[in-house]
Enzyme design. Structure first.
Site, PDB file in Angstrom:
ATOM      1  N   LYS A  76       0.847  -1.283   0.078  1.00 15.64           N
ATOM      2  CA  LYS A  76      -0.063   0.137  -0.184  1.00 15.64           C
ATOM      3  C   LYS A  76       0.678   1.340  -0.060  1.00 15.64           C
ATOM      4  O   LYS A  76       1.737   1.190   0.711  1.00 15.64           O
ATOM      5  CB  LYS A  76      -1.065  -0.105   1.310  1.00 15.64           C
ATOM      6  CG  LYS A  76      -1.935   1.087   1.381  1.00 15.64           C
ATOM      7  CD  LYS A  76      -3.068   0.988   2.340  1.00 15.64           C
ATOM      8  CE  LYS A  76      -3.994   2.026   2.503  1.00 15.64           C
ATOM      9  NZ  LYS A  76      -4.996   1.851   3.526  1.00 15.64           N
ATOM     10  N   SER A 151      -9.814   2.008   2.846  1.00 18.62           N
ATOM     11  CA  SER A 151      -9.150   2.795   1.707  1.00 18.62           C
ATOM     12  C   SER A 151      -8.029   1.942   0.891  1.00 18.62           C
ATOM     13  O   SER A 151      -7.294   2.134   0.099  1.00 18.62           O
ATOM     14  CB  SER A 151      -8.225   3.601   2.537  1.00 18.62           C
ATOM     15  OG  SER A 151      -7.556   3.083   3.439  1.00 18.62           O
ATOM     16  N   SER A 175     -10.313  -0.176   6.613  1.00 18.19           N
ATOM     17  CA  SER A 175      -9.767  -0.172   5.564  1.00 18.19           C
ATOM     18  C   SER A 175      -8.802  -1.169   4.815  1.00 18.19           C
ATOM     19  O   SER A 175      -8.499  -1.244   3.686  1.00 18.19           O
ATOM     20  CB  SER A 175      -8.382   0.889   5.287  1.00 18.19           C
ATOM     21  OG  SER A 175      -9.218   2.228   5.432  1.00 18.19           O
TER      22      SER A 175
END
Lengths: 484, 95, 478
Positions: A76, A151, A175
Site C-alpha cells: 500500500k 482505503s 480499510s
C-alpha cells in the site's frame, strides 16, 4: 494452475520449480496487462522489482532464506519505501521519494520479498471506495463499474486480480477488511500495536494498524509472521514474544464459541449478505462450533465517535504537510501564510480537507470536551462491550459490510453514506482488537460478500484458525473474477 | 448545533487551508451533514467514564540517551521544495 | 497612584542529554545547519517519537530539588500551530498532566529572604531556528535545535519587582546547573526566560492584564525589559488606556518592548494527548535512586557554610552561586593546614574571581586549581609569604603556571624570617631617618608607620610586617 497462494509459491520456490525472478516477471506481465484498466498500482518499477528478486533468489540459494523468501508482494502506498515514490494517494506527496523504509517494508526486505509496486489507495487512507485518490479510482476486478472499497482498494484489487499474491494494507476504520470483503479476498487487521506503525504514514495514530491482505487465512498468517513484531521506534509497539500466527490453523473447531452480536444482524443488512453470513454460521455449526448471542450495545455509536476521533488526530498528523521540507509547494505565493494556505488547499483533496476541518473544529477551544472527550468516553464504552462479550465467546462473527461493492460515483457526493459503509468495522479499531474479513459468498449480481471475525486482544492465531477451518471446507476464497 | 460560515472560515484559517467564499458555503453544508451524524453521540450519558486515548493500557517505553542518527542532510534535502546552503527556504518569517 | 508590579516567569532550560527528546539525533551546539536533524526531527511522513530516558531523569531530579510533587503518571500532548521552525505543525509538550507540579525556591533581595512558588515544570521539545539573513528575500530554516529537550519551569506570579525576577531567575539558573540538568549557557540559548508582567494599583487583590515578554536571554535584559514594560503599562493606564493581553519582544538596542506579529492563533492551540506517546509512568526506584544521589543543594550548602565555617550570609551566598565555585572553595578551605575558611573565601571571591572575570574564563578552566591555591594560602599561614607577596606569587601562577613553592624559591619572594638580618636593616633605616625617629619620640604615631614603610622598602617587601612592627617598637623603646 491452483490458486497462487503464498504457501503454493513458497513451495514452488523451495522445490526449485520457479525462481523469484520468474515469479516476479509473471506478475509484472500481468500487472502490465491488467493495471491500465484496474488502476490498482500507483507505482510499478520492474527494474527495482527484478533487482530485489535476484537478491531473493541468492538468499534462498545460500540457504538463509525463509518460507516467504522470493515470494513477491505489493505494498500500500502509505508505507514509506526507500527509493520508491511514496504518495499516500495524494497530490501532496505525488513526487515524494522516501528517504527511508517503513518497519513493515524493512521486515519484508529482510525476508527477501520483492516488491511488485505501490498500490493505489484513498488519499491519506481517508475513504471507503478508493475514489479519493489523487491518482484516480481503482476499479473492482469483479465489476469495473464498481468500487473496490477502501482505503486499501489497490491492495485488495491487485490480489483479487492476481496481480500480486498478497499485499500490505492498513486499517483505521475498516480499510483492510472492507475492501477485502468487496473484492473477495482475505484481510486481517491485527491487534493495535502488533505491527509497527513506523514509516506507515499516519492517518489516525491511535487507530491505524497495518496488516496482511491475501487470498487465504493461512497466507494472512504467513505474511503477518513477517510484518508483526516489536519495533523500538514505535512507542505503541507491543513488546511480546515472537509468535507463529499459523500455529493453530489446523486446530479443530469443536467446542468453539462464536458470538453473534445482535446489533450486527438487525436492520440495514441486505438479504444476500444476511443469507451468506447465516450460511457461514451453519457451516461453523457443522464444524463443531457453538453460537451464542452477544450484545455490543454501544457499537451503534462507533461511527459517530470515530468521526470525531479520527479527524481530530488526522488534523494534527497532517499539519506536517506544509510545503517546507518535502512534498508539494504551491508555485505561486505572496508570503508565508499564503504559501501555507495555498499549498494545503491545492495539495489535499476534498475529503482530506473535510476531515482536517472536522478535526480542527472538534479540538478547538470550547468544543474539546463536548466532542473529543465525549468520543473518547464512548470509545471506552465500546471497548468494554467487547470485553464483556468475550467473556461469553471465543470469537465474534458478523458481516464485514452492510452491502456489496457499490457503483463508482454512487456515494462520493454523500460523505455520510460513505462513512456508514464502515459501520461494522469501526468498533474493532476503537477497541484495538484484531479483526479479519474472509469471503463467504456472492450476491445476486455476482459480487463477493465478506464476513468478519473479531478476536480478543492478541487473538490473531485464533481467528486465523477459525477462518482457515472455514476455508478448508468452502471455496469462496478461490473464486476469481472472470475475463481477467 | 450547526456550524456557521464564520466557523468554517475560522477553522480553515487555523488549519491553514485556503477556502473561497463559495467553497466555504459548500463546506459548511457538508460539515453540517457530518455533524448531524456526530451529534447522536453527544446525548449519551458518560458520567464517570474514563476517556480512552489509547487502544492498549500501557506505559511509555523510555529510550536510552544515545546518539544513533548520523547526518543525512543531503539525502533529506533532495526532496525539499527549496533548500540552499543546507537550509530550508521559506517566505520571509516576520516575528 | 501607587502601582504594584506582578511578575511570573516561564523559563526554558535546555536539558543536558546527548540525544534529542524524541529521536536519536545529537543535541550538540553549533553544527552545520540541518546536519543534526534526523527524519524524526524533520517530521518526515510516517516517523514516530520515542521518549528519551535522560530527559525524564533530569525532570525528576529537578522536581526533587525544588520539593515538588512528581506526577507518577504524566502525559504528553500536542500543541498545534503552524510555524516553519516547527516541523510537525505541533509541538510535543505537556499540558494537563506535567511531570512536575508545585515546589518552591528561596531568593534573597536586599537582605530579605522570599519564597517563590513554582506552578509546574514540564518536558517539551524545542523548535528549530529561522534565520532571517536574506536568501533572495526568503528565510532559512535550520532544524538542528528541533527536538532538543526542554524543561519549561513556570513560576507563580510571586515576584513584585524586576530585581526579584532577576534573583529568582539567577537562583533557578544556579540550581539547574548545580544539579547538572542544564549547562546554563545563555549565549547558546540553553536558559531562556519569558516574563509575564502586569501592574495593579497597590492594595488591589486581582491581577492586572498581563503581557508576556518572550525570549530574554540575559539577566540584564530581563531586568531592563521588565522595567521598561512596567513603566509602559503604568503610562498607558494613566493615559486612560486598557492593557490588552499580548506577546511582546524586547529589543536590547532600543531598550523597548514591541508586539510580536506572529502567533495570532495563540488562543487556540488545540491541545490533545499525543496518540503516538503513551502515558509516562515514573518508576519509584528511579525516583528513590535520584533522591539518594542528589548533591547537596545550594541552600543547604549556604546554611552549612554559615554554621560550619562561620561565614557571613553574603560570603555564603556568593560562594554558592555555582556548584563549581562552592566545590572549589570547599576544596581550598579543607586543604589548608590551619582551618581558616575566611582566608579561602576571600581569595576565591577576590583574586581568583577577578582574574577569571578579566579573561571571561570558567572556573573549571582556571590554571590555578584548588590544591594549588591551597598550597599558596598555606604559605601565608606559615608566615613564608605576606599577603602582598602571595599576590605576586598568585600572578606568576596565573600567568606562567607552576607550584607556589618553586616560584617562591626561584624568585626569592620568601618573607624575611631571619631576625638578625632584619635588625641590621632596621638599624640602617633608623640611622638614615633620624628626623622620623625624633618625631616618633615626640609622640607622632604617623612617623612610626613611615618607618615601617621604609623598612619594608629596604627589604623589598619580603619582611613580615608584624615582625617589623615588633622589632621596630623594641628598638625605639630601647
Amino acid at each position: 494452475m491452483p490458486t497462487p497462494t503464498l504457501r503454493f509459491l513458497s513451495t514452488l520456490l523451495a522445490q526449485g520449480k520457479a525462481s523469484s525472478v520468474e515469479l516476479c516477471q509473471d506478475y509484472l506481465d500481468r500487472i502490465r496487462r491488467l493495471n491500465p484498466a484496474l488502476n490498482a498500482f500507483i507505482t510499478v518499477d520492474p527494474d527495482r522489482t527484478l533487482v530485489e528478486a535476484v537478491a531473493a533468489d541468492a538468499l534462498r540459494a545460500s540457504g538463509r532464506g525463509d518460507v516467504l523468501t522470493g515470494v513477491p508482494i505489493a505494498h500500500k502506498d502509505l508505507f514509506c519505501t526507500e527509493g520508491w515514490l511514496t504518495t499516500c494517494g495524494s497530490r501532496m506527496l505525488a513526487g515524494f521519494v522516501s528517504p527511508y523504509d517503513a518497519h513493515v517494508i524493512r521486515q519484508c526486505k529482510t525476508m527477501g520479498m520483492p516488491s511488485l509496486g505501490k498500490t493505489n489507495m484513498d488519499e491519506f487512507a481517508m475513504g471507503s471506495s478508493n475514489e479519493t485518490s489523487h491518482f484516480g479510482p481503482v476499479k473492482n476486478p469483479w465489476d469495473h463499474a464498481r468500487v473496490p472499497g477502501g482505503s486499501s482498494g489497490g491492495s485488495a484489487a491487485c490480489v483479487a486480480a492476481d496481480m500480486a499474491p498478497a499485499a500490505t494494507g492498513s486499517d483505521t476504520g475498516g480499510s483492510i477488511r472492507q475492501p477485502a470483503a468487496l473484492c473477495g479476498i482475505t484481510g486481517l487487521k491485527p491487534t493495535y500495536g502488533m505491527v509497527s506503525r513506523y514509516g506507515m504514514i499516519a492517518f489516525a495514530s491511535s487507530l491505524d494498524q497495518g496488516g496482511p491482505m491475501a487470498r487465504t487465512a493461512e497466507d494472512c498468517g504467513l505474511l503477518l509472521n513477517v510484518m508483526a513484531g516489536f519495533d523500538e521506534r514505535d512507542s505503541t509497539s507491543l513488546q511480546r514474544e515472537k509468535e507463529d500466527y499459523t500455529r493453530d490453523l489446523d486446530k479443530p473447531l469443536a467446542g468453539l464459541k462464536i458470538g453473534l452480536p445482535r446489533e450486527f444482524f438487525g436492520e440495514g443488512l441486505t438479504g444476500d449478505i444476511a443469507k451468506a453470513v447465516e450460511e457461514a454460521i451453519t457451516q461453523y455449526r457443522r464444524l463443531g462450533a457453538e453460537t451464542v448471542e452477544v450484545g455490543l450495545p454501544n457499537s451503534r455509536l462507533s461511527v459517530a465517535a470515530y468521526y470525531v476521533l479520527a479527524p481530530a488526530e488526522a488534523s494534527s498528523n497532517l499539519s506536517r504537510f506544509d510545503g517546507v521540507r518535502y512534498g508539494y509547494r504551491t508555485p505561486d505565493y505572496t508570503d508565508l501564510l499564503d504559501m501555507y494556505e495555498k499549498t494545503r488547499a491545492e495539495g489535499f483533496g476534498e475529503e482530506v480537507k473535510r476531515r482536517i476541518l472536522i478535526g480542527t473544529y472538534v479540538l478547538s477551544h470550547g468544543y474539546y470536551d463536548a466532542y473529543y472527550i465525549q468520543a473518547q468516553k464512548l470509545r471506552r464504552l465500546i471497548a468494554s462491550d467487547f470485553r464483556a462479550a468475550f467473556r461469553d465467546c471465543d470469537v465474534i462473527l458478523g458481516p464485514t459490510t452492510p452491502g456489496t461493492a457499490f457503483r463508482l460515483g454512487e456515494r462520493i457526493q454523500d460523505p455520510v453514506q460513505m462513512y456508514l459503509t464502515d459501520i461494522y468495522t469501526i468498533a474493532v479499531n476503537l477497541a484495538g482488537l484484531p479483526g479479519m474479513s474472509l469471503p463467504c459468498g456472492f450476491d445476486g449480481q455476482g459480487l463477493p460478500i465478506g464476513m468478519q471475525l473479531i478476536g480478543d486482544y492478541f487473538g490473531e492465531a485464533r481467528i486465523l484458525n477459525v477462518a482457515h477451518q472455514y476455508q478448508r471446507v468452502t471455496d469462496w476464497h478461490q473464486r476469481r473474477p472472470e475475463g481477467l | 448545533m450547526s456550524i456557521s460560515l464564520d466557523d468554517v472560515k475560522r477553522i480553515a484559517r487555523l488549519a491553514r487551508i485556503r477556502v473561497s467564499d463559495v467553497q466555504a458555503a459548500q463546506t459548511q453544508d457538508r460539515l453540517n451533514t457530518i455533524f448531524r451524524l456526530i451529534e447522536e453521540m453527544r446525548g449519551v450519558d458518560t458520567t464517570g467514564v474514563e476517556p480512552m486515548a489509547h487502544a492498549q493500557d500501557m506505559a511509555q517505553r523510555l529510550r536510552p540517551d544515545v546518539v544513533t542518527e548520523p547526518d543525512r542532510r543531503e539525502v533529506y534535502q533532495t526532496v525539499a521544495p527549496q533548500a540552499e546552503n543546507g537550509l530550508y527556504l521559506v517566505p520571509k518569517v516576520i516575528e | 497612584m501607587q502601582w504594584e508590579t506582578v511578575i511570573g516567569l516561564e523559563i526554558h532550560a535546555q536539558l543536558t542529554t546527548r540525544s534529542k527528546i524524541f529521536s536519536g539525533a545529537s543535541t550538540a551546539f553549533g553544527a552545520a545547519p540541518n546536519t543534526q536533524a534526523c527524519q524524526v526531527d524533520l517530521a518526515l511522513p510516517g516517523v514516530l517519537p520515542v521518549l528519551n530516558r535522560g530527559a525524564v531523569e533530569r525532570a525528576i531530579k529537578f522536581g526533587l530539588a525544588i520539593g515538588a510533587r512528581l506526577n507518577r503518571t504524566n502525559v504528553f500532548a500536542r500543541k498545534n500551530y503552524f510555524y516553519p521552525d516547527l516541523p510537525k505543525g505541533y509541538q510535543i509538550s505537556q499540558f494537563e498532566l506535567p511531570i512536575v507540579e508545585g515546589g518552591s525556591i528561596d531568593i534573597q533581595v536586599g537582605g530579605a529572604v522570599k519564597t517563590i512558588r513554582l506552578t509546574r515544570a514540564h518536558l517539551e521539545e524545542d523548535a528549530g531556528k529561522s534565520l532571517h539573513e536574506d536568501f533572495h528575500g526568503m528565510s532559512g530554516i535550520d532544524l538542528n535545535r528541533a527536538g532538543t529537550p526542554l524543561l519549561e519551569i513556570v513560576s507563580e506570579p510571586d515576584m513584585r519587582s524586576a530585581k526579584e525576577a532577576v534573583a529568582y531567575a539567577k537562583a533557578l539558573h544556579t540550581l539547574v546547573t548545580w544539579i547538572g540538568i542544564c549547562d546554563g549557557n545563555m549565549q547558546e540559548g540553553s536558559f531562556r526566560m519569558d516574563a509575564n508582567v502586569s501592574v495593579r494599583p497597590k492594595g488591589q487583590a486581582e491581577f492586572g492584564t498581563r503581557r508576556e515578554i518572550k525570549n530574554l536571554n540575559s539577566f540584564r535584559f530581563l531586568e531592563q525589559a521588565i522595567d521598561y514594560e512596567v513603566r509602559w503599562q503604568i503610562e498607558r493606564i494613566e493615559d486612560g488606556h486598557e492593557i490588552q493581553q499580548a506577546t511582546v519582544l524586547f529589543d536590547p538596542d532600543t531598550g523597548e518592548t514591541r508586539m510580536m506579529r506572529t502567533k495570532e492563533d495563540a488562543h487556540d492551540y488545540r491541545y490533545f494527548p499525543d496518540p503516538d506517546l503513551l502515558p509516562v509512568k515514573l518508576d519509584e526506584t528511579l525516583i528513590a535512586d535520584t533522591q539518594a544521589h542528589m548533591p547537596e543543594l545550594p541552600q543547604a550548602r549556604q546554611a552549612r557554610y554559615k554554621t560550619e565555617f562561620g561565614l557571613s550570609t553574603y560570603d555564603a551566598a556568593s560562594l554558592t552561586s555555582s556548584r563549581a565555585m562552592a566545590d572549589y572553595f570547599e576544596a581550598v578551605a579543607t586543604a589548608l593546614p590551619k582551618p581558616d575558611p575566611k582566608l579561602a573565601a576571600n581569595w576565591v571571591m577576590g583574586d581568583l574571581t577577578a582574574a577569571l572575570n578579566k579573561v571571561e574564563m570558567d572556573l573549571d578552566d582556571s590554571p590555578i586549581t584548588a590544591p594549588l591555591l591551597a598550597k599558596l594560602l598555606a604559605r601565608i599561614q606559615d608566615g613564608t609569604l605576606s599577603g602582598k607577596l602571595a599576590k605576586q606569587v598568585f600572578e606568576v601562577m596565573w600567568g606562567e603556571g607552576g607550584e607556589p613553592d618553586a616560584i617562591i624559591e626561584a624568585r626569592g619572594l620568601k618573607q624575611m624570617s631571619d631576625s638578625g638580618e632584619l635588625e641590621a636593616i632596621i638599624d640602617e633605616v633608623l640611622a638614615a631617618n633620624a628626623k622620623l625617629v625624633e618625631e616618633y619620640r615626640a609622640g607622632k604615631e604617623k612617623a612610626f608607620n613611615a618607618l615601617v614603610g621604609r623598612v619594608m622598602q629596604a627589604t623589598r617587601g619580603k619582611a613580615n610586617p608584624a615582625q617589623v612592627n615588633e622589632l621596630l617598637r623594641a628598638r625605639l623603646a630601647g
